[in-house]
Design a protein around this motif. Structure first.
Motif, PDB file in Angstrom:
ATOM      1  N   PRO A 102       0.835  -1.212   0.000  1.00 44.86           N
ATOM      2  CA  PRO A 102       0.000   0.000   0.000  1.00 44.86           C
ATOM      3  C   PRO A 102       0.867   1.258   0.000  1.00 44.86           C
ATOM      4  N   HIS A 103       0.488   2.240  -0.805  1.00 44.13           N
ATOM      5  CA  HIS A 103       1.254   3.482  -0.966  1.00 44.13           C
ATOM      6  C   HIS A 103       0.541   4.639  -0.273  1.00 44.13           C
ATOM      7  N   ARG A 104       1.297   5.395   0.504  1.00 47.17           N
ATOM      8  CA  ARG A 104       0.767   6.584   1.164  1.00 47.17           C
ATOM      9  C   ARG A 104       0.636   7.744   0.173  1.00 47.17           C
ATOM     10  N   ARG A 105       1.650   7.945  -0.637  1.00 44.76           N
ATOM     11  CA  ARG A 105       1.716   9.084  -1.557  1.00 44.76           C
ATOM     12  C   ARG A 105       1.996   8.615  -2.971  1.00 44.76           C
ATOM     13  N   SER A 106       1.959   9.559  -3.912  1.00 38.50           N
ATOM     14  CA  SER A 106       2.285   9.266  -5.307  1.00 38.50           C
ATOM     15  C   SER A 106       3.764   9.540  -5.563  1.00 38.50           C
ATOM     16  N   PHE A 107       4.483   8.512  -6.013  1.00 35.56           N
ATOM     17  CA  PHE A 107       5.909   8.605  -6.314  1.00 35.56           C
ATOM     18  C   PHE A 107       6.224   7.763  -7.540  1.00 35.56           C
ATOM     19  N   SER A 108       7.277   8.153  -8.256  1.00 31.96           N
ATOM     20  CA  SER A 108       7.866   7.299  -9.282  1.00 31.96           C
ATOM     21  C   SER A 108       9.072   6.579  -8.678  1.00 31.96           C
ATOM     22  N   TYR A 109       9.175   5.274  -8.913  1.00 33.79           N
ATOM     23  CA  TYR A 109      10.316   4.489  -8.462  1.00 33.79           C
ATOM     24  C   TYR A 109      11.095   4.041  -9.690  1.00 33.79           C
ATOM     25  N   VAL A 110      12.352   4.460  -9.774  1.00 32.93           N
ATOM     26  CA  VAL A 110      13.204   4.134 -10.915  1.00 32.93           C
ATOM     27  C   VAL A 110      14.067   2.942 -10.531  1.00 32.93           C
ATOM     28  N   LEU A 111      14.084   1.935 -11.403  1.00 30.25           N
ATOM     29  CA  LEU A 111      14.781   0.687 -11.124  1.00 30.25           C
ATOM     30  C   LEU A 111      15.727   0.344 -12.264  1.00 30.25           C
ATOM     31  N   LEU A 112      16.918  -0.115 -11.913  1.00 31.62           N
ATOM     32  CA  LEU A 112      17.910  -0.588 -12.885  1.00 31.62           C
ATOM     33  C   LEU A 112      18.566  -1.838 -12.310  1.00 31.62           C
ATOM     34  N   ASP A 113      18.686  -2.908 -13.127  1.00 33.63           N
ATOM     35  CA  ASP A 113      19.385  -4.098 -12.661  1.00 33.63           C
ATOM     36  C   ASP A 113      20.453  -4.513 -13.662  1.00 33.63           C
ATOM     37  N   ARG A 114      21.040  -5.671 -13.458  1.00 29.58           N
ATOM     38  CA  ARG A 114      22.186  -6.093 -14.276  1.00 29.58           C
ATOM     39  C   ARG A 114      21.810  -6.467 -15.705  1.00 29.58           C
ATOM     40  N   THR A 115      20.534  -6.541 -16.016  1.00 27.74           N
ATOM     41  CA  THR A 115      20.124  -6.767 -17.399  1.00 27.74           C
ATOM     42  C   THR A 115      20.356  -5.533 -18.260  1.00 27.74           C
ATOM     43  N   GLY A 116      20.572  -4.378 -17.627  1.00 20.76           N
ATOM     44  CA  GLY A 116      20.710  -3.117 -18.353  1.00 20.76           C
ATOM     45  C   GLY A 116      19.383  -2.448 -18.625  1.00 20.76           C
ATOM     46  N   LYS A 117      18.305  -3.075 -18.211  1.00 22.44           N
ATOM     47  CA  LYS A 117      16.974  -2.520 -18.398  1.00 22.44           C
ATOM     48  C   LYS A 117      16.665  -1.520 -17.294  1.00 22.44           C
ATOM     49  N   SER A 118      16.042  -0.408 -17.664  1.00 23.49           N
ATOM     50  CA  SER A 118      15.651   0.607 -16.701  1.00 23.49           C
ATOM     51  C   SER A 118      14.160   0.891 -16.854  1.00 23.49           C
ATOM     52  N   VAL A 119      13.440   0.891 -15.745  1.00 19.80           N
ATOM     53  CA  VAL A 119      12.012   1.180 -15.785  1.00 19.80           C
ATOM     54  C   VAL A 119      11.667   2.244 -14.761  1.00 19.80           C
ATOM     55  N   VAL A 120      10.569   2.941 -15.032  1.00 19.82           N
ATOM     56  CA  VAL A 120       9.968   3.871 -14.086  1.00 19.82           C
ATOM     57  C   VAL A 120       8.628   3.285 -13.677  1.00 19.82           C
ATOM     58  N   VAL A 121       8.457   3.050 -12.397  1.00 17.39           N
ATOM     59  CA  VAL A 121       7.187   2.553 -11.876  1.00 17.39           C
ATOM     60  C   VAL A 121       6.423   3.733 -11.291  1.00 17.39           C
ATOM     61  N   GLU A 122       5.318   4.098 -11.923  1.00 18.56           N
ATOM     62  CA  GLU A 122       4.469   5.177 -11.444  1.00 18.56           C
ATOM     63  C   GLU A 122       3.494   4.589 -10.432  1.00 18.56           C
ATOM     64  N   ALA A 123       3.634   4.994  -9.159  1.00 18.37           N
ATOM     65  CA  ALA A 123       2.848   4.387  -8.089  1.00 18.37           C
ATOM     66  C   ALA A 123       2.088   5.455  -7.316  1.00 18.37           C
ATOM     67  N   SER A 124       0.793   5.279  -7.232  1.00 21.16           N
ATOM     68  CA  SER A 124      -0.062   6.122  -6.406  1.00 21.16           C
ATOM     69  C   SER A 124      -0.849   5.218  -5.468  1.00 21.16           C
ATOM     70  N   PRO A 125      -1.584   5.783  -4.504  1.00 23.43           N
ATOM     71  CA  PRO A 125      -2.418   4.932  -3.661  1.00 23.43           C
ATOM     72  C   PRO A 125      -3.498   4.180  -4.428  1.00 23.43           C
ATOM     73  N   ARG A 126      -3.741   4.580  -5.660  1.00 25.63           N
ATOM     74  CA  ARG A 126      -4.830   3.997  -6.433  1.00 25.63           C
ATOM     75  C   ARG A 126      -4.379   3.096  -7.576  1.00 25.63           C
ATOM     76  N   SER A 127      -3.155   3.280  -8.053  1.00 31.05           N
ATOM     77  CA  SER A 127      -2.736   2.527  -9.232  1.00 31.05           C
ATOM     78  C   SER A 127      -1.219   2.449  -9.302  1.00 31.05           C
ATOM     79  N   VAL A 128      -0.720   1.384  -9.945  1.00 32.94           N
ATOM     80  CA  VAL A 128       0.719   1.202 -10.189  1.00 32.94           C
ATOM     81  C   VAL A 128       0.894   0.754 -11.628  1.00 32.94           C
TER      82      VAL A 128
END
Length: 347
Positions: free
Chosen positions: A196-222
Motif C-alpha cells: 500500500p502506498h501513502r503518496r504518489s511517487f515514481s520508483y526508478v529501477l535498474l538491474d544487471r540486465t541493463g533494463k531501466s524502468v519507471v514505476v508510477e505508483a499512487s495509492p490507487r494505481s501502479v
C-alpha cells in the motif's frame, strides 16, 4: 557555502542488533531531539494507528520490525513512538524535487529536498538473518532515499504529489523494502504492486540486465514504463500530477538531450554541475539538491557527493561485501543555504 557531512554507518549482523547499535549512536545525536521539535511545531501531527501500522510492518517488513524493536529497546522508547519515528507507515512527507538518469550500467540520481529533513547518514548493511545487503543514504533511520543491493538492483524515487493520500507506506520505507527484498526489476515491480502506498511517487529501477524502468505508483494505481530519465511528473498516471510541472519537464528535457551519448561520469557531471540546469538550489521550497549519487549494478561501485561541482567519493561495495572494512567515517561537502540541517545544528 555551508559545510555539510553525512556519517558513514557500517554493520553486519541481525536486524535487531542493527537497530540496537543505531539507537546507541543516536542517543548522543541532536537528530532525534530536533525531529521531536519539528513534529511538535508542525501543524500536521504524525499520528498513526499503532495496531494497523504494526500489522502492516509485520506483514510486509518483518525484519524491519525487528530493527525498530532494537531501536526502541536501545533508546528506551515505547513501541508507539518508535513506530511513529522509524516505521515509515502513515507519516507526512514534505514535497521534494529529484532527477534520475540511467544508462545500461549506471544510475545517477539527484536527491532534492529540504535541508531541515536531511539526516546525514549513509549506511552499508549486511544482514545475517535474511535479506540482501544494501548501501545508500538513510531517511527516518530505517528508510532509504536511494541505493544499491548486493544483487545489482539500483533504486531511486521521485516525488509526484501529496494530494489524495491514503493509508500506506511512504517512499523511503518502500525504497528500503525494494533493496532488501528484491533481486531484480521484476521482483521490485511485484512488490510495488502489492504494497500500500501513502503518496504518489515514481520508483526508478535498474538491474544487471541493463533494463531501466519507471514505476508510477499512487495509492490507487501502479503502472510501469521503460525510460532512462525521471523527474517529478507521471507520464501515464497524469491525473495524479501536480498542477505545476514546468520545472520537472524542463529538467526532463535537459537530460533527454543527453540520453544517447552520456557515459557514467558525464551523466554525473550533468546532474551535479551547478551550471547544467539540473542541479537545484531551491532549498527554501524543499527542492534543492542535497546529494548526487551514482550506482553501478555490475561492479557494485557507488559514487556519492554532497553539494554541487564535486568529484564523487567512490565506494567499492563488492569488496565490502567480501569482508573488507571501509575506513572512511564521513562524506563531506558544501551547500549554499542558510537553512539548518537537522543532524548538525540545534533547531
Amino acid at each position: 557555502m555551508k559545510r555539510v557531512h553525512s556519517d558513514i554507518i557500517q554493520f553486519r549482523g541481525s536486524h535487531y542488533d542493527f537497530g540496537f547499535i543505531q539507537g546507541e549512536r543516536l542517543k548522543d545525536s541532536i537528530l532525534l531531539p530536533n525531529r521531536r521539535k519539528q513534529r511538535n511545531s508542525s501543524s500536521k501531527s504524525l499520528l498513526i494507528n499503532e495496531q494497523q501500522a504494526t500489522e502492516m510492518l509485520q506483514s510486509f517488513a518483518p525484519k524491519i520490525w525487528e530493527e525498530i524493536t532494537g531501536l526502541a529497546d536501545s533508546l528506551e522508547w515505547d513501541l508507539h513512538d518508535a513506530i511513529r519515528e522509524f516505521g515509515g507507515y502513515y507519516l507526512e512527507y514534505v514535497r521534494s524535487g529529484c532527477s534520475i538518469f540511467t544508462g545500461s550500467d549506471f544510475m545517477v540520481r539527484n536527491y532534492d529536498s529540504a535541508p531541515q529533513g536531511y539526516e546525514g547518514r549513509f549506511a552499508l548493511y549486511q544482514p545475517t538473518d535474511g535479506g540482501y545487503a544494501t548501501i545508500g543514504p538513510t531517511m527516518q533511520i530505517t528508510g532509504r532515499t536511494d541505493g544499491l543491493n548486493e544483487k545489482g538492483l539500483a533504486m531511486g524515487y521521485n516525488f509526484i504529489n501529496r494530494r489524495n493520500s491514503e493509508d500506506g507506506f511512504i517512499c523511503n520505507m518502500i525504497g528500503r523494502l525494494i533493496l532488501e527484498n528484491c533481486a531484480s526489476i521484476e521482483e521490485a515491480i511485484d512488490l510495488l504492486k502489492d504494497i500500500p502506498h501513502r503518496r504518489s511517487f515514481s520508483y526508478v529501477l535498474l538491474d544487471r540486465t541493463g533494463k531501466s524502468v519507471v514505476v508510477e505508483a499512487s495509492p490507487r494505481s501502479v503502472v510501469v514504463r521503460e525510460s532512462s530519465v525521471s523527474t517529478n511528473h507521471f507520464e501515464l498516471l497524469t491525473e495524479e500530477n501536480r498542477y505545476q510541472t514546468d520545472d520537472s519537464r524542463r529538467r526532463e528535457e535537459t537530460m533527454l538531450a543527453y540520453q544517447n551519448m552520456a557515459d557514467a561520469y558525464s551523466a554525473f557531471r550533468l546532474l551535479n554541475d551547478s551550471d547544467q540546469g539540473v542541479f537545484s538550489k531551491k532549498y527554501t521550497t524543499a527542492s534543492g539538491t542535497l546529494h548526487t549519487a551514482s550506482y553501478f549494478p555490475h561492479s557494485l561501485e557507488v559514487g556519492f557527493a554532497i553539494g554541487p561541482d564535486r568529484l564523487p567519493l567512490m565506494f567499492d561495495f563488492g569488496r565490502w561485501l567480501q569482508g573488507e572494512r571501509l575506513y572512511a567515517k564521513r562524506i563531506n561537502g558544501k551547500i549554499d543555504t542558510h537553512l539548518p540541517f537537522v543532524h548538525m545544528a540545534e533547531m
